[in-house]
Design a protein around this motif. Sequence first.
Motif, PDB file in Angstrom:
ATOM      1  N   CYS A  54       0.786  -1.125  -0.228  1.00  0.00           N
ATOM      2  CA  CYS A  54       0.026   0.053   0.057  1.00  0.00           C
ATOM      3  C   CYS A  54       0.892   1.191  -0.030  1.00  0.00           C
ATOM      4  O   CYS A  54       1.846   1.519   0.893  1.00  0.00           O
ATOM      5  CB  CYS A  54      -0.875   0.049   1.410  1.00  0.00           C
ATOM      6  N   MET A  55       0.618   2.245  -1.000  1.00  0.00           N
ATOM      7  CA  MET A  55       1.537   3.431  -0.878  1.00  0.00           C
ATOM      8  C   MET A  55       0.700   4.784  -0.286  1.00  0.00           C
ATOM      9  O   MET A  55       1.052   5.882  -0.589  1.00  0.00           O
ATOM     10  CB  MET A  55       1.825   3.689  -2.471  1.00  0.00           C
ATOM     11  N   CYS A 112      -1.971   6.036  -1.017  1.00  0.00           N
ATOM     12  CA  CYS A 112      -2.735   7.104  -2.002  1.00  0.00           C
ATOM     13  C   CYS A 112      -3.996   7.596  -1.835  1.00  0.00           C
ATOM     14  O   CYS A 112      -4.563   8.647  -2.209  1.00  0.00           O
ATOM     15  CB  CYS A 112      -2.786   6.681  -3.468  1.00  0.00           C
ATOM     16  N   GLY A 113      -4.756   6.746  -1.106  1.00  0.00           N
ATOM     17  CA  GLY A 113      -6.289   7.065  -0.462  1.00  0.00           C
ATOM     18  C   GLY A 113      -7.228   6.723  -1.492  1.00  0.00           C
ATOM     19  O   GLY A 113      -8.354   7.051  -1.231  1.00  0.00           O
ATOM     20  N   CYS A 172      -8.778   4.062  -2.295  1.00  0.00           N
ATOM     21  CA  CYS A 172      -9.601   3.107  -1.829  1.00  0.00           C
ATOM     22  C   CYS A 172     -10.509   3.836  -0.806  1.00  0.00           C
ATOM     23  O   CYS A 172     -11.910   3.706  -0.819  1.00  0.00           O
ATOM     24  CB  CYS A 172      -8.908   1.788  -0.853  1.00  0.00           C
ATOM     25  N   CYS A 186      -7.427   0.276  -7.071  1.00  0.00           N
ATOM     26  CA  CYS A 186      -6.381   0.444  -6.336  1.00  0.00           C
ATOM     27  C   CYS A 186      -5.110   0.384  -7.306  1.00  0.00           C
ATOM     28  O   CYS A 186      -5.051  -0.607  -8.025  1.00  0.00           O
ATOM     29  CB  CYS A 186      -6.174  -0.657  -5.299  1.00  0.00           C
TER      30      CYS A 186
HETATM   31  S1  SF4 Z   1      -5.924   2.451  -3.027  1.00  0.00           S
HETATM   32 FE1  SF4 Z   1      -5.811   2.019  -0.977  1.00  0.00          FE
HETATM   33  S2  SF4 Z   1      -4.854   0.156  -0.564  1.00  0.00           S
HETATM   34 FE2  SF4 Z   1      -4.278   0.804  -2.751  1.00  0.00          FE
HETATM   35  S3  SF4 Z   1      -2.452   1.627  -2.586  1.00  0.00           S
HETATM   36 FE3  SF4 Z   1      -3.868   3.621  -2.405  1.00  0.00          FE
HETATM   37  S4  SF4 Z   1      -4.284   3.666  -0.069  1.00  0.00           S
HETATM   38 FE4  SF4 Z   1      -3.081   1.651  -0.594  1.00  0.00          FE
END
Ligand code: SF4
Length: 207
Positions: free
Chosen positions: A33-34, A36-37, A39, A87
């Motif tokens: 998980c990076m 990124c937000g 999800c 994601c």
């Molecule tokens: S979408 Fe959610 S689970 Fe996927 S990398 Fe971004 S924060 Fe992490």
Amino acid sequence: MSDLNTAMAERYRNNFLKEVEANVEEGEWVKMCMQCGVCAGSCPLGNAWEHTPQKIFMMIRAGKREAVLSSDSMWMCTSCYNCIARCPRGLPITHIMHGLAHYAKRLGLVPKNQPTQEFSQIFWDNLMKKGRVNELKLGLSLYFKDGFGQGIKNALANKQLGQNMMKAKRMNAMEFFGGHGIKDTSGLQKMIKKAQEIEDAKIQGNS
Ligand code: SF4
Ligand code: SF4
């Protein structure tokens, strides 16, 4: 604290990420998980939860074991798969959320009166009796889970729904006296017991 929870907390002291990787379905993905937000922004229900998947994954990496495993949030996931579809890192977020809920249950850390967990347990107990769900008894167990008085109130409030289910033959009053089941109920129960023993041995082996 349950014995298993104590053993696991000891075994993985200061490394909750490792514990998740070893014991939670698809847990080995969490480190990808990076943050990124996407999800959190995609989840139709995330705003109503204390911890979005993004936050849960951040907390796992920060070692917040008790806060994660006693969180209500993963129990609220409806498996809509919005998060997985978006994601950018391809994390199987839905499966991790359910895996965390399952692991928390095994360790005895589910919050008290968590409704999804309660429903799951009642559904499972009902199903395991005869290998098929007895809808009438399932409904009654849910209505009366908080006592007789509340059960009567629930039954009256949902009277129309019950009548419609009976009309559509989705529920039968005779189910109260038995109901349908599969041919080999004891075979099914033995198979599930064996699977549980294998799972228990696996988790004990990790501890
Ligand atoms: S979408 Fe959610 S689970 Fe996927 S990398 Fe971004 S924060 Fe992490
Ligand atoms: S699968 Fe669960 S966590 Fe993912 S977007 Fe849907 S409700 Fe939210």
